[in-house]
Design a protein around this motif. Structure first.
Motif, mmCIF file in Angstrom:
data_model
loop_
_atom_site.group_PDB
_atom_site.id
_atom_site.type_symbol
_atom_site.label_atom_id
_atom_site.label_comp_id
_atom_site.label_asym_id
_atom_site.label_seq_id
_atom_site.Cartn_x
_atom_site.Cartn_y
_atom_site.Cartn_z
ATOM 1 N N ALA A 8 0.963 -0.991 0.515
ATOM 2 C CA ALA A 8 -0.307 0.045 -0.475
ATOM 3 C C ALA A 8 1.022 1.549 0.125
ATOM 4 N N GLY A 9 2.081 0.867 0.448
ATOM 5 C CA GLY A 9 3.046 1.674 0.536
ATOM 6 C C GLY A 9 3.640 2.855 -0.651
ATOM 7 N N GLY A 10 3.740 1.834 -1.156
ATOM 8 C CA GLY A 10 4.515 1.843 -2.506
ATOM 9 C C GLY A 10 6.065 1.752 -2.486
ATOM 10 N N PHE A 11 6.922 2.319 -3.702
ATOM 11 C CA PHE A 11 7.876 2.011 -3.674
ATOM 12 C C PHE A 11 8.702 3.169 -2.222
ATOM 13 N N THR A 12 8.282 3.902 -2.085
ATOM 14 C CA THR A 12 8.789 4.729 -0.670
ATOM 15 C C THR A 12 8.539 4.053 0.446
ATOM 16 N N MET A 13 8.103 2.910 0.475
ATOM 17 C CA MET A 13 8.247 2.117 1.227
ATOM 18 C C MET A 13 9.147 1.193 1.682
ATOM 19 N N LEU A 14 9.893 1.324 0.335
ATOM 20 C CA LEU A 14 11.127 0.499 -0.073
ATOM 21 C C LEU A 14 12.143 1.074 1.017
ATOM 22 N N MET A 15 12.285 2.431 0.747
ATOM 23 C CA MET A 15 13.330 3.807 0.771
ATOM 24 C C MET A 15 13.327 3.149 2.187
ATOM 25 N N LEU A 16 11.867 3.579 2.930
ATOM 26 C CA LEU A 16 11.653 3.232 4.714
ATOM 27 C C LEU A 16 12.476 2.153 5.104
ATOM 28 N N ILE A 17 12.322 1.562 4.265
ATOM 29 C CA ILE A 17 12.785 0.005 5.191
ATOM 30 C C ILE A 17 14.287 0.263 5.155
ATOM 31 N N LEU A 18 14.971 0.039 4.082
ATOM 32 C CA LEU A 18 16.413 1.095 3.827
ATOM 33 C C LEU A 18 16.584 1.363 5.389
ATOM 34 N N CYS A 19 15.972 2.592 5.637
ATOM 35 C CA CYS A 19 16.455 3.654 6.313
ATOM 36 C C CYS A 19 16.549 2.763 7.792
ATOM 37 N N SER A 20 15.658 1.978 8.038
ATOM 38 C CA SER A 20 14.675 1.404 9.079
ATOM 39 C C SER A 20 16.298 0.267 9.527
ATOM 40 N N THR A 21 16.247 -0.522 8.332
ATOM 41 C CA THR A 21 16.896 -1.748 8.864
ATOM 42 C C THR A 21 18.439 -0.524 8.985
ATOM 43 N N ILE A 22 19.125 0.429 8.223
ATOM 44 C CA ILE A 22 20.335 0.429 8.464
ATOM 45 C C ILE A 22 20.022 1.279 9.992
ATOM 46 N N SER A 23 19.614 2.057 10.313
ATOM 47 C CA SER A 23 18.753 2.948 11.969
ATOM 48 C C SER A 23 19.360 0.858 12.738
ATOM 49 N N ILE A 24 18.476 0.432 12.809
ATOM 50 C CA ILE A 24 18.778 -0.531 13.570
ATOM 51 C C ILE A 24 20.133 -0.947 13.185
ATOM 52 N N GLY A 25 20.451 -1.315 12.329
ATOM 53 C CA GLY A 25 21.817 -1.563 12.400
ATOM 54 C C GLY A 25 23.072 -0.713 13.476
ATOM 55 N N VAL A 26 22.758 0.543 12.923
ATOM 56 C CA VAL A 26 23.371 1.312 14.196
ATOM 57 C C VAL A 26 23.734 1.291 15.182
ATOM 58 N N VAL A 27 21.755 1.440 15.654
ATOM 59 C CA VAL A 27 22.121 1.048 16.964
ATOM 60 C C VAL A 27 22.281 -0.322 17.569
ATOM 61 N N LEU A 28 22.165 -1.073 16.989
ATOM 62 C CA LEU A 28 22.813 -2.378 17.864
ATOM 63 C C LEU A 28 24.745 -2.045 17.817
ATOM 64 N N GLU A 29 25.128 -1.927 16.665
ATOM 65 C CA GLU A 29 26.719 -1.537 16.568
ATOM 66 C C GLU A 29 26.980 -0.609 17.998
ATOM 67 N N ARG A 30 26.027 0.308 18.160
ATOM 68 C CA ARG A 30 26.999 1.659 18.950
ATOM 69 C C ARG A 30 26.773 1.195 20.796
ATOM 70 N N ILE A 31 25.249 -0.310 21.064
ATOM 71 C CA ILE A 31 25.157 0.083 21.979
ATOM 72 C C ILE A 31 26.346 -1.147 22.229
ATOM 73 N N SER A 32 27.042 -2.384 21.555
ATOM 74 C CA SER A 32 28.137 -3.868 21.711
ATOM 75 C C SER A 32 29.355 -2.547 21.506
ATOM 76 N N PHE A 33 29.397 -1.281 20.933
ATOM 77 C CA PHE A 33 30.657 -0.456 21.329
ATOM 78 C C PHE A 33 30.420 -0.017 22.696
ATOM 79 N N PHE A 34 29.412 0.421 22.935
ATOM 80 C CA PHE A 34 29.695 1.619 23.806
ATOM 81 C C PHE A 34 29.667 0.179 25.619
ATOM 82 N N ARG A 35 29.532 -0.978 25.122
ATOM 83 C CA ARG A 35 29.577 -2.141 26.114
ATOM 84 C C ARG A 35 31.018 -2.458 26.115
ATOM 85 N N ARG A 36 31.571 -3.025 25.558
ATOM 86 C CA ARG A 36 33.454 -3.091 24.483
ATOM 87 C C ARG A 36 33.684 -2.057 25.802
ATOM 88 N N VAL A 37 33.916 -0.242 25.221
ATOM 89 C CA VAL A 37 34.340 0.610 25.732
ATOM 90 C C VAL A 37 33.411 0.633 27.541
#
Length: 208
Positions: A8-37
């Motif tokens: 229903a959202g059309g091709f813009t949904m693909l762009m938003l899903i990509l943004c969401s995936t990248i955002s989740i990846g960054v959050v998980l990486e930073r949480i892991s990084f701060f734990r290591r620090v």
């Protein structure tokens, strides 16, 4: 249901899903990084305490060299600056070291900020596209009831909601990590100076 929402959202949904995936990846990486620090900093702090207790303060530079903690870099900068006769150069060395470590802590955060800023506009683009589709259907099919414009309006609303759904968590985590870094930087700076003070006292070198 989820797939229907994406369609229903059309091709813009693909762009938003990509943004969401990248955002989740960054959050998980930073949480892991701060734990290591945190872990590396605590380990280094314990080793330094043990070195000072056992009167082996001269081993502290070696301990810092082997550590990946930002604290190690700050302690080494404090020690090395004491060997520089020019106080202005020493101050600049400490400042650059601190900036470098803060930059390391802030890695990938601009990505979160960008996603938080861009996602609502991507959703708005989908909204505009959906409304255009709705009015286009009206122009070609006439006022045939709600079904004629339902698809376009659905795409518009879904894109808007998804854009906000992606942007809000990204902004919250960006603010959270920024606050964490500010607190951690102050903590590390104070801890580094305290370690340096004990180090110079133990080896008989006057602290600046």
């Amino acid at each position: 249901m989820l797939w229907e929402w994406v369609v229903a959202g059309g091709f813009t949904m693909l762009m938003l899903i990509l943004c969401s995936t990248i955002s989740i990846g960054v959050v998980l990486e930073r949480i892991s990084f701060f734990r290591r620090v945190r872990s590396a900093t605590q380990s280094l702090s314990d080793q330094i305490d043990e070195a000072l207790t056992s009167k082996k303060a001269q081993t502290i530079p070696d301990l810092c060299t082997k550590s990946e903690s930002p604290l190690a870099k700050l302690v080494l900068a404090e020690i090395e600056s004491n060997e520089v006769p020019d106080s202005e150069e020493a101050r600049r060395t400490l400042e650059l070291t601190m900036r470098g470590q803060i930059g390391r802590l802030k890695s990938y955060l601009p990505i979160l900020a960008t996603i938080a800023s861009v996602s609502p506009f991507i959703g708005l683009f989908g909204t505009c596209k959906g409304i255009i589709v709705a009015f286009s259907d009206i122009a070609t099919q006439g006022m045939g009831g709600p079904a004629v414009i339902a698809a376009g309006i659905s795409e518009a609303l879904v894109s808007t909601a998804t854009g906000l759904l992606v942007a809000i968590p990204a902004l919250l985590f960006f603010n959270f990590f920024s606050r964490t870094i500010s607190n951690l930087a102050l903590e590390l700076e104070a801890q580094a100076f305290e370690i340096y003070r004990h180090y110079t006292s133990a080896i008989g070198t006057p602290a600046n």
